[in-house]
Design a protein around this motif. Structure first.
Motif, mmCIF file in Angstrom:
data_model
loop_
_atom_site.group_PDB
_atom_site.id
_atom_site.type_symbol
_atom_site.label_atom_id
_atom_site.label_comp_id
_atom_site.label_asym_id
_atom_site.label_seq_id
_atom_site.Cartn_x
_atom_site.Cartn_y
_atom_site.Cartn_z
ATOM 1 N N ALA A 124 1.506 -1.075 -0.209
ATOM 2 C CA ALA A 124 -0.235 0.166 0.420
ATOM 3 C C ALA A 124 0.799 1.370 -0.298
ATOM 4 N N ARG A 125 2.055 1.494 0.686
ATOM 5 C CA ARG A 125 3.011 2.874 1.047
ATOM 6 C C ARG A 125 3.730 2.410 -0.520
ATOM 7 N N ARG A 126 3.901 1.969 -1.092
ATOM 8 C CA ARG A 126 4.657 1.589 -2.189
ATOM 9 C C ARG A 126 3.605 2.225 -3.452
ATOM 10 N N ALA A 127 2.387 1.625 -3.540
ATOM 11 C CA ALA A 127 1.729 2.216 -4.341
ATOM 12 C C ALA A 127 0.513 3.553 -4.245
ATOM 13 N N ALA A 128 0.910 4.143 -2.814
ATOM 14 C CA ALA A 128 1.292 5.342 -2.615
ATOM 15 C C ALA A 128 1.702 5.920 -3.007
ATOM 16 N N GLU A 129 2.860 5.659 -2.541
ATOM 17 C CA GLU A 129 4.628 6.559 -3.404
ATOM 18 C C GLU A 129 4.614 6.058 -4.883
ATOM 19 N N LEU A 130 4.239 5.648 -5.213
ATOM 20 C CA LEU A 130 4.073 5.681 -7.061
ATOM 21 C C LEU A 130 2.754 6.606 -7.583
ATOM 22 N N THR A 131 1.900 6.731 -6.909
ATOM 23 C CA THR A 131 1.072 7.128 -7.566
ATOM 24 C C THR A 131 1.486 8.760 -7.425
ATOM 25 N N ARG A 132 1.535 9.026 -5.899
ATOM 26 C CA ARG A 132 2.596 10.711 -6.085
ATOM 27 C C ARG A 132 3.537 11.248 -6.751
ATOM 28 N N ARG A 133 4.387 10.008 -7.011
ATOM 29 C CA ARG A 133 5.575 10.319 -8.509
ATOM 30 C C ARG A 133 4.900 10.874 -9.928
ATOM 31 N N ARG A 134 3.030 9.896 -9.952
ATOM 32 C CA ARG A 134 3.500 9.564 -10.968
ATOM 33 C C ARG A 134 1.985 10.686 -11.649
ATOM 34 N N THR A 135 1.567 12.069 -10.387
ATOM 35 C CA THR A 135 1.082 12.811 -10.065
ATOM 36 C C THR A 135 2.061 14.179 -10.514
ATOM 37 N N ASP A 136 2.531 13.965 -9.765
ATOM 38 C CA ASP A 136 3.798 14.871 -9.850
ATOM 39 C C ASP A 136 4.824 14.502 -11.072
ATOM 40 N N LEU A 137 5.005 13.688 -12.321
ATOM 41 C CA LEU A 137 5.542 13.339 -13.348
ATOM 42 C C LEU A 137 4.479 13.924 -14.123
ATOM 43 N N GLU A 138 3.046 13.890 -14.214
ATOM 44 C CA GLU A 138 1.910 14.553 -14.985
ATOM 45 C C GLU A 138 1.941 16.169 -15.254
ATOM 46 N N ALA A 139 2.317 16.470 -13.642
ATOM 47 C CA ALA A 139 1.911 17.762 -13.545
ATOM 48 C C ALA A 139 2.744 18.519 -14.328
#
Length: 287
Positions: A124-139
């Motif tokens: 769950a922590r890894r998925a949340a971190e990947l989601t945060r990184r993905r959001t930053d990349l998309e921004a």
């Protein structure tokens, strides 16, 4: 014990032994030697209780015979009063062994459940971190895409950066390729899609900085003399078209002339023309 009960006990014992054996193998691969030893002891105890429950009684009987057969200084017939309660001891040992086996099984199951919960939390922590990184990349991707889109929509206001609209300029060509690569990486579903997208966005940022810096530095100076004069005349015509102090017919003529001069050098998107006309129309209607 009935045949059905014996069969069920054998099946349960076999399953428990297989489970403990698998647990011992995992502990061995992890080099957790105390757990390996305790699990192997549990396997021995469970297998003994299931397949040879009378083994403690047999061992007790054998030990009793050996003790009775030993010669002593004074031989006398043992009586029931002074003979040890081997049967009771064997039953007690069997109960203790079963309790130890049950305790080990419970501890093993609890440890497995605890590790499963920990793995779930880590995932769950890894998925949340990947989601945060993905959001930053998309921004970051959207920021450059929006900046280039604003440039295209307001091309006539950005003639000092004309090279950004000219795909014959190497820096601009690399920017267009980087935009396409980032767009494709964004919708990619391959296992390494995140790393691919991260590299594409990083390359896009570098390409944008390079192309924008070159466009601001070069201006219209990279064009041939004739095209450079057309751009200079178009800038003067645009200034006249946007001058609210001029006459409306003269300003409309200047706007059309500016568009003609610019399109002789580089294609102007229809969106940019519409944006310019919509921005100048209120000014023209005031005259």
């Amino acid at each position: 014990m009935s045949t059905t009960a014996s069969w069920l006990l054998s099946v349960a014992g076999t399953g428990m032994c297989l489970f403990l054996a698998a647990h011992a193998f995992r502990a061995w691969t992890a080099q957790d030697w105390p757990r390996v030893c305790s699990t192997l002891v549990a396997v021995v105890v469970v297998s003994t209780v299931v397949w040879r429950p009378t083994l403690p009684l047999e061992l007790a009987a054998t030990l009793r015979k050996d003790l009775e057969a030993e010669p002593g200084p004074q031989q006398h017939e043992p009586t029931s009063a002074d003979s040890p309660p081997w049967g009771t001891l064997a039953i007690a040992l069997g109960v203790v062994a079963a309790a130890v086996a049950l305790l080990l099984a419970i501890l093993t199951l609890a440890a497995a459940a605890r590790r499963r919960r920990e793995r779930g939390r880590q995932q769950a922590r890894r998925a949340a971190e990947l989601t945060r990184r993905r959001t930053d990349l998309e921004a970051r991707h959207d920021a450059i895409r929006d900046a280039y889109g604003d440039f295209e929509m307001n091309l006539l206001d950005n003639l000092h950066r004309l090279a950004l609209a000219d795909v014959n300029v190497p820096q601009t060509a690399r920017l267009i390729d980087a935009l396409d690569a980032a767009r494709d990486a964004r919708i990619c579903t391959a296992p390494d899609a995140h790393d691919t997208y991260r590299k594409a966005v990083t390359a896009l940022e570098l390409a944008w900085k390079s192309a924008d810096h070159h466009a601001r530095t070069a201006g219209a100076g990279y064009l041939p003399p004739a095209e450079r004069r057309n751009i200079e005349q178009a800038q003067a015509a645009l200034a006249l078209a946007l001058d609210e102090r001029g006459y409306a017919p003269q300003r409309q003529l200047a706007l059309r002339r500016a568009l003609t001069l610019i399109e002789s050098v580089i294609p102007v998107p229809q969106e940019a023309i519409a944006a310019l006309e919509s921005s100048t129309r209120p000014a023209l209607t005031k005259s």
